[in-house]
Design a protein around this motif. Structure first.
Motif, PDB file in Angstrom:
ATOM      1  N   LYS A 186      30.246 -20.177 -32.446  1.00 30.18           N
ATOM      2  CA  LYS A 186      30.824 -21.445 -32.928  1.00 30.18           C
ATOM      3  C   LYS A 186      30.585 -21.672 -34.425  1.00 30.18           C
ATOM      4  N   LEU A 187      29.638 -20.927 -34.999  1.00 34.32           N
ATOM      5  CA  LEU A 187      29.288 -21.209 -36.401  1.00 34.32           C
ATOM      6  C   LEU A 187      30.280 -20.547 -37.359  1.00 34.32           C
ATOM      7  N   PRO A 188      30.651 -21.241 -38.448  1.00 33.53           N
ATOM      8  CA  PRO A 188      31.532 -20.627 -39.450  1.00 33.53           C
ATOM      9  C   PRO A 188      30.789 -19.508 -40.172  1.00 33.53           C
ATOM     10  N   ARG A 189      31.542 -18.571 -40.714  1.00 29.65           N
ATOM     11  CA  ARG A 189      30.919 -17.424 -41.379  1.00 29.65           C
ATOM     12  C   ARG A 189      31.554 -17.173 -42.738  1.00 29.65           C
ATOM     13  N   THR A 190      30.818 -16.470 -43.594  1.00 30.79           N
ATOM     14  CA  THR A 190      31.387 -16.042 -44.878  1.00 30.79           C
ATOM     15  C   THR A 190      32.054 -14.676 -44.668  1.00 30.79           C
ATOM     16  N   LEU A 191      32.631 -14.164 -45.726  1.00 29.66           N
ATOM     17  CA  LEU A 191      33.318 -12.861 -45.627  1.00 29.66           C
ATOM     18  C   LEU A 191      32.328 -11.725 -45.360  1.00 29.66           C
ATOM     19  N   MET A 192      31.040 -12.004 -45.598  1.00 35.37           N
ATOM     20  CA  MET A 192      30.021 -10.991 -45.282  1.00 35.37           C
ATOM     21  C   MET A 192      29.708 -10.978 -43.785  1.00 35.37           C
ATOM     22  N   GLY A 193      30.253 -11.997 -43.054  1.00 42.81           N
ATOM     23  CA  GLY A 193      29.963 -12.121 -41.626  1.00 42.81           C
ATOM     24  C   GLY A 193      28.719 -12.946 -41.379  1.00 42.81           C
ATOM     25  N   TRP A 194      28.125 -13.509 -42.448  1.00 40.47           N
ATOM     26  CA  TRP A 194      26.901 -14.292 -42.298  1.00 40.47           C
ATOM     27  C   TRP A 194      27.255 -15.712 -41.868  1.00 40.47           C
ATOM     28  N   THR A 195      26.496 -16.264 -40.932  1.00 41.11           N
ATOM     29  CA  THR A 195      26.768 -17.638 -40.508  1.00 41.11           C
ATOM     30  C   THR A 195      26.439 -18.603 -41.655  1.00 41.11           C
ATOM     31  N   ILE A 196      27.200 -19.667 -41.733  1.00 43.51           N
ATOM     32  CA  ILE A 196      26.998 -20.678 -42.773  1.00 43.51           C
ATOM     33  C   ILE A 196      26.100 -21.752 -42.198  1.00 43.51           C
ATOM     34  N   GLU A 197      24.833 -21.766 -42.600  1.00 45.18           N
ATOM     35  CA  GLU A 197      23.831 -22.661 -42.004  1.00 45.18           C
ATOM     36  C   GLU A 197      22.958 -23.299 -43.084  1.00 45.18           C
ATOM     37  N   PRO A 198      23.514 -24.287 -43.786  1.00 46.78           N
ATOM     38  CA  PRO A 198      22.771 -24.907 -44.895  1.00 46.78           C
ATOM     39  C   PRO A 198      21.390 -25.410 -44.481  1.00 46.78           C
ATOM     40  N   ASP A 199      21.294 -25.958 -43.270  1.00 44.81           N
ATOM     41  CA  ASP A 199      20.014 -26.528 -42.856  1.00 44.81           C
ATOM     42  C   ASP A 199      18.929 -25.453 -42.749  1.00 44.81           C
ATOM     43  N   GLY A 200      19.369 -24.184 -42.650  1.00 48.00           N
ATOM     44  CA  GLY A 200      18.387 -23.092 -42.636  1.00 48.00           C
ATOM     45  C   GLY A 200      17.573 -23.047 -43.911  1.00 48.00           C
ATOM     46  N   LEU A 201      18.173 -23.515 -45.009  1.00 47.11           N
ATOM     47  CA  LEU A 201      17.437 -23.529 -46.290  1.00 47.11           C
ATOM     48  C   LEU A 201      16.330 -24.576 -46.239  1.00 47.11           C
ATOM     49  N   ARG A 202      16.649 -25.757 -45.712  1.00 46.66           N
ATOM     50  CA  ARG A 202      15.622 -26.798 -45.578  1.00 46.66           C
ATOM     51  C   ARG A 202      14.519 -26.305 -44.645  1.00 46.66           C
ATOM     52  N   GLU A 203      14.952 -25.760 -43.497  1.00 47.63           N
ATOM     53  CA  GLU A 203      13.985 -25.269 -42.481  1.00 47.63           C
ATOM     54  C   GLU A 203      13.040 -24.237 -43.092  1.00 47.63           C
ATOM     55  N   LEU A 204      13.627 -23.321 -43.857  1.00 49.65           N
ATOM     56  CA  LEU A 204      12.844 -22.241 -44.468  1.00 49.65           C
ATOM     57  C   LEU A 204      11.810 -22.782 -45.448  1.00 49.65           C
ATOM     58  N   ASN A 256      15.496 -16.207 -52.206  1.00 48.71           N
ATOM     59  CA  ASN A 256      16.948 -16.014 -52.042  1.00 48.71           C
ATOM     60  C   ASN A 256      17.299 -16.391 -50.607  1.00 48.71           C
ATOM     61  N   TYR A 257      18.232 -17.332 -50.450  1.00 47.11           N
ATOM     62  CA  TYR A 257      18.602 -17.757 -49.094  1.00 47.11           C
ATOM     63  C   TYR A 257      20.103 -17.635 -48.912  1.00 47.11           C
ATOM     64  N   TYR A 258      20.533 -17.048 -47.835  1.00 45.59           N
ATOM     65  CA  TYR A 258      21.958 -16.925 -47.526  1.00 45.59           C
ATOM     66  C   TYR A 258      22.320 -17.419 -46.130  1.00 45.59           C
ATOM     67  N   THR A 259      21.435 -17.137 -45.144  1.00 43.24           N
ATOM     68  CA  THR A 259      21.823 -17.426 -43.760  1.00 43.24           C
ATOM     69  C   THR A 259      20.614 -17.349 -42.829  1.00 43.24           C
ATOM     70  N   ARG A 260      20.807 -17.800 -41.588  1.00 43.82           N
ATOM     71  CA  ARG A 260      19.785 -17.584 -40.582  1.00 43.82           C
ATOM     72  C   ARG A 260      19.995 -16.228 -39.923  1.00 43.82           C
ATOM     73  N   THR A 261      18.963 -15.748 -39.213  1.00 43.61           N
ATOM     74  CA  THR A 261      19.053 -14.495 -38.442  1.00 43.61           C
ATOM     75  C   THR A 261      18.915 -14.828 -36.966  1.00 43.61           C
ATOM     76  N   TRP A 262      19.907 -14.491 -36.187  1.00 44.42           N
ATOM     77  CA  TRP A 262      19.882 -14.741 -34.734  1.00 44.42           C
ATOM     78  C   TRP A 262      19.586 -13.426 -34.012  1.00 44.42           C
ATOM     79  N   VAL A 263      18.680 -13.463 -33.044  1.00 44.42           N
ATOM     80  CA  VAL A 263      18.194 -12.222 -32.436  1.00 44.42           C
ATOM     81  C   VAL A 263      18.276 -12.284 -30.909  1.00 44.42           C
ATOM     82  N   ALA A 264      18.852 -11.189 -30.340  1.00 43.60           N
ATOM     83  CA  ALA A 264      18.813 -11.044 -28.881  1.00 43.60           C
ATOM     84  C   ALA A 264      18.087  -9.730 -28.579  1.00 43.60           C
TER      85      ALA A 264
END
Ligand SMILES: OC[C@H]1NNC[C@@H](O)[C@@H]1O
Length: 445
Positions: free
Chosen positions: A315-333, A284-292
């Motif tokens: 700068k990244l667009p987000r869904t209503l869940m607040g998750w960033t929209i990062e299609p390339d994250g699916l390829r990367e994963l 199941n893929y929805y978004t990337r996780t950014w960590v500080a």
């Protein structure tokens, strides 16, 4: 045209508690989500799954929507409390009969049933005895699998033991944001381990059937916001991804995370059972996780990302869940899975989708262009991963219908079909027509 391989399975996915309703009908017992959603403050607006999409009664009309989409597969889950109201002991034949009707109707439509055994609705009676922190729940799940295999084993072509064990354990027992609402680090680790052991116990049982066997994990590529956050990012990757992938695909827990957690609850034979060979891995893929890195000097013992707060790139667009929209994250994963796990079986994308602020316009339509763009971007990234050599056999859009989005209630709409909860009217969104065309073409235009 980005065509998918010949024989690629195109589907949609749902889950019992999110769509069925009828929570007391025909002998169903209570689940932890009935208890949790009835707890004041637990779910936005006090929403519960008591009615949901009324799918338990309207399933035939909803299956007609599957035929309208032209999908070749449909992923759904069985409600354990409908089949074993007490979690173990007496079988409720009405529950088995219900799901047998659904499976037979799908087969008659030429749609492959992909059946998830556990999508978070643990029978409350088992939680009353500790739930997933109690090792006895492993045997209860194995018995549940036996009952289901006996009833449906001759006609279900693909089984998924668990949906997203990371959410069931770390969110349900670690942060308390999901049922059963426990916020305790060690409970989360025990629950995660027992869920994986339950998977391992169910695999040989389901192998006795004519169906293929897999498990679904929710995965997210993890990125440090700055180079200084690399350590925190590695820990979050260890918690969200490797803590499940390593046991399932390599038969061991990741050493760095065993040390971080001080985990010592695996018993002899557990890891061998968990690593039972799989026919497929559900991702199941929805978004990337950014960590500080967190500014707390005592890192959170269980979910490192709680000591490293999420800092999403503005700068990244987000869904209503607040998750960033990062299609390339699916390829990367997917490329990472292929690189890091030599034992990777064929992959099914068992969920991908998005919540946007859908509404029915004055012309009576839902013009969800954002969802179409989201799906197109992710399917393009999926095609890139396949071109890079990853063996992906199918894609299931989350979800067929707007539904109960757990702690967010009904305010987050993921469906290809809009649900008016006051009337239970289903309305095809623009994305439903778009997806039907993609399915028909076997790829992106
Ligand atoms: O948040 C969207 C979905 N994520 N995976 C599990 C499903 O039950 C959720 O609705």
């Amino acid at each position: 045209m980005r065509a998918m391989p010949e024989g690629f399975r195109w589907g949609v996915a749902t889950a019992a508690y999110q769509i069925e309703g009828s929570v007391s009908a025909d002998g169903r017992g209570p689940s932890i989500w009935d208890t949790f959603s009835a707890t004041p403050g637990a779910v936005r607006h006090g929403d519960t799954g008591a009615i949901a999409c009324d799918h338990y009664r309207r399933w035939k009309q909803d299956f007609a929507l599957l035929s309208e989409l032209g999908v070749s597969a449909y992923r759904f889950s069985l409600a354990w409390p409908r089949i074993l109201p007490e979690g173990t002991g007496q079988v409720n034949q009405s529950g088995l009969d219900h799901y047998r009707r659904l499976v037979d109707d799908l087969l008659a439509r030429g749609i492959e049933p992909v059946v998830t055994l556990y999508h978070w609705d643990l029978p409350q009676a088992l939680q009353d005895r500790g739930g997933w922190t109690n090792r006895a729940t492993i045997d209860a799940f194995a018995r549940y699998a036996e009952v289901v295999a006996e009833a449906l084993g001759d006609r279900v072509p693909r089984w998924i033991t668990l949906n997203e064990p990371w959410v069931s354990s770390f969110v349900g027992y670690g942060s308390g944001r999901h049922a059963p609402g426990i916020a305790d680090g060690r409970s989360a680790l025990l629950a995660a381990h027992h869920l994986l052991c339950a998977h391992g116990a169910a695999v040989p049982v389901l192998r006795e059937t004519s169906g293929q066997v897999g498990v679904t994990v929710n995965l997210s590529p993890v990125r440090p916001v700055t180079p200084e956050d690399a350590d925190a990012a590695r820990r979050v990757d260890g918690c969200q991804n490797r803590w499940f992938l390593d046991p399932l695909l390599a038969g061991r827990y990741p050493e760095d995370m065993i040390e971080w957690y001080g985990f010592a609850d695996a018993e002899p034979g557990d890891l061998e059972s968990i690593a039972a060979p799989l026919d497929f891995l559900g991702v199941n893929y929805y978004t990337r996780t950014w960590v500080a890195s967190g500014d707390r000097d005592v890192p959170h013992p269980v979910h490192p990302s709680l000591d490293a707060h999420q800092v999403l790139p503005e700068k990244l667009p987000r869904t209503l869940m607040g998750w960033t929209i990062e299609p390339d994250g699916l390829r990367e994963l997917l490329v990472r899975l292929r690189t890091d796990y030599p034992g990777l079986p064929p992959v099914l994308i068992t969920e991908n989708g998005a919540a946007f602020d859908d509404y029915v316009d004055p012309e009576g339509g839902v013009d969800d262009e954002e969802r179409i763009a989201f799906l197109a971007g992710h399917l393009s990234a999926l095609a890139d991963a396949i071109d890079a050599g990853v063996d992906v056999r199918g894609y299931f859009c989350w979800s067929l219908l707007d539904n109960f989005e757990w702690a967010e209630g009904y305010g987050r709409r993921f469906g290809l079909y809009h649900v008016d909860y006051a009337t239970q009217h289903r309305l095809a969104k623009a994305s439903a027509r778009w997806y039907a065309d993609v399915v028909k073409r076997n790829g992106l235009p």
